[in-house]
Design an enzyme around this catalytic site. Structure first.
Site, short mmCIF file in Angstrom:
data_model
loop_
_atom_site.label_atom_id
_atom_site.label_comp_id
_atom_site.label_asym_id
_atom_site.label_seq_id
_atom_site.Cartn_x
_atom_site.Cartn_y
_atom_site.Cartn_z
N ARG A 95 -4.64 -8.64 0.93
CA ARG A 95 -5.72 -8.46 -0.32
C ARG A 95 -6.07 -9.78 -0.95
NH1 ARG A 95 -4.63 -5.91 -5.99
NH2 ARG A 95 -2.29 -6.56 -6.23
N TYR A 155 6.14 -2.04 -9.60
CA TYR A 155 5.54 -3.07 -8.32
C TYR A 155 4.07 -3.35 -8.86
CZ TYR A 155 3.23 1.30 -6.44
OH TYR A 155 2.62 2.28 -6.01
N CYS A 156 3.75 -4.74 -8.59
CA CYS A 156 2.56 -5.41 -9.01
C CYS A 156 2.33 -5.19 -10.48
CB CYS A 156 1.10 -4.91 -8.38
SG CYS A 156 -0.18 -5.85 -8.34
N PRO A 157 3.32 -5.74 -11.46
CA PRO A 157 3.31 -5.87 -12.66
C PRO A 157 2.13 -6.53 -13.24
CG PRO A 157 4.97 -6.82 -12.07
CD PRO A 157 4.59 -6.23 -10.78
N LYS A 168 4.10 3.44 -16.23
CA LYS A 168 2.87 2.95 -15.63
C LYS A 168 2.09 3.94 -14.58
CE LYS A 168 1.40 -0.84 -12.52
NZ LYS A 168 2.02 -2.17 -12.06
#
Length: 281
Positions: A95, A155-157, A168
């Site tokens: 991405r 994941y992806c913090p 989250k």
């Protein structure tokens, strides 16, 4: 939520939904539309002399997908990690916006506001906060308190993780091009979030990611269905968003066959394929 409502009222909104995308089997398509829309909206408003346009973009995917961030491509054993994801039947793309990898599948709601900041100035933090405010407003009737801070073992913090009950629920990213701004969120609505997290956890382990990557804890994330203790679908949540927009502003469908949008999209799709194919995805 004065700023959120003022923001919505500034624009006449169009909505684009991945459910109607003729390229919905191409993992790169939704990413290309994100890049296309931040350009399209600026071009549209150059010839618009009344109320400026904004786009509400739903791009939840019908196929199990993983969107890698640029940093994910630099893990020590990248090819082994990619082989693991493919063995688990995930389609993969890189991405252009955001940080690390996120999963997109039929249980994840991907949504963005795409606007021209010449008509409503937004700092990066203000853009993030608008998305947090929308989610908070939608979940308030369910007595769920929405917070935004980093869940470091997800994941992806990120600083604007969407958090409920210490877990989250989703994350937010932005894409900007000139005055075009896309504020994008992914939200885990249904499905097995623990399995999603374990997939990313194992990807990093197999890839021999170093300590600068998150040590993913599958217990750190949740879904809206789990929080409500009742089933809710992505389509139902998208309708909640639509209903809120309809109660505060004008909104009309945008066609995937729109000539201006399609022309920009085809160019962005070519670039997106090149971005992903660089890593033999």
């Amino acid at each position: 939520m004065t700023q959120l409502n003022d923001f919505l009222a500034t624009f006449q909104w169009q909505t684009l939904n991945e459910a109607n995308n003729p390229d919905d089997q191409d993992v790169n398509s939704a990413l290309a539309y994100q890049d296309a829309l931040v350009r399209y909206i600026v071009q549209q408003n150059q010839t618009q002399h009344d109320k400026p346009y904004g786009v509400l973009h739903f791009y939840s995917t019908k196929i199990d997908s993983i969107y890698l961030g640029a940093k994910d491509t630099r893990v020590e054993r990248f090819n082994q990690g990619i082989a693991y994801l493919k063995d688990n039947d995930y389609r993969i793309a890189v991405r252009p916006h955001g940080g690390l990898c996120v999963i997109s599948d039929p249980g994840i709601c991907n949504v963005s506001f795409v606007v021209d900041s010449d008509y409503f100035a937004l700092s990066i933090d203000e853009g993030y906060q608008l998305m947090v405010d929308l989610i908070e407003t939608l979940l308030n009737p369910y007595h769920l308190q929405v917070e935004s801070y980093e869940i470091v073992d997800s994941y992806c913090p990120g600083s604007y993780d969407i958090v409920v009950n210490g877990l989250k629920l989703g994350g937010i990213a932005q894409r900007r091009f000139k005055s075009g701004v896309a504020i994008a969120a992914y939200l885990s609505i249904e499905g097995n979030q623990e399995e999603r997290s374990r997939l990313v956890q194992t990807f990093y382990r197999i890839s021999e990611a170093d300590s600068t990557y998150p040590l993913v804890n599958p217990a750190s994330m949740t879904t809206l269905s789990q929080l409500l203790n009742q089933p809710i679908t992505v389509e139902q949540f998208e309708q909640m968003i639509m209903s809120y927009f309809e109660s505060h502003t004008e909104i009309q469908p945008l066609s995937y066959q729109d000539h201006t949008l399609d022309s920009i999209y085809q160019e962005m799709l070519t670039k997106q394929h090149q971005r992903s194919s660089k890593y033999q995805l």
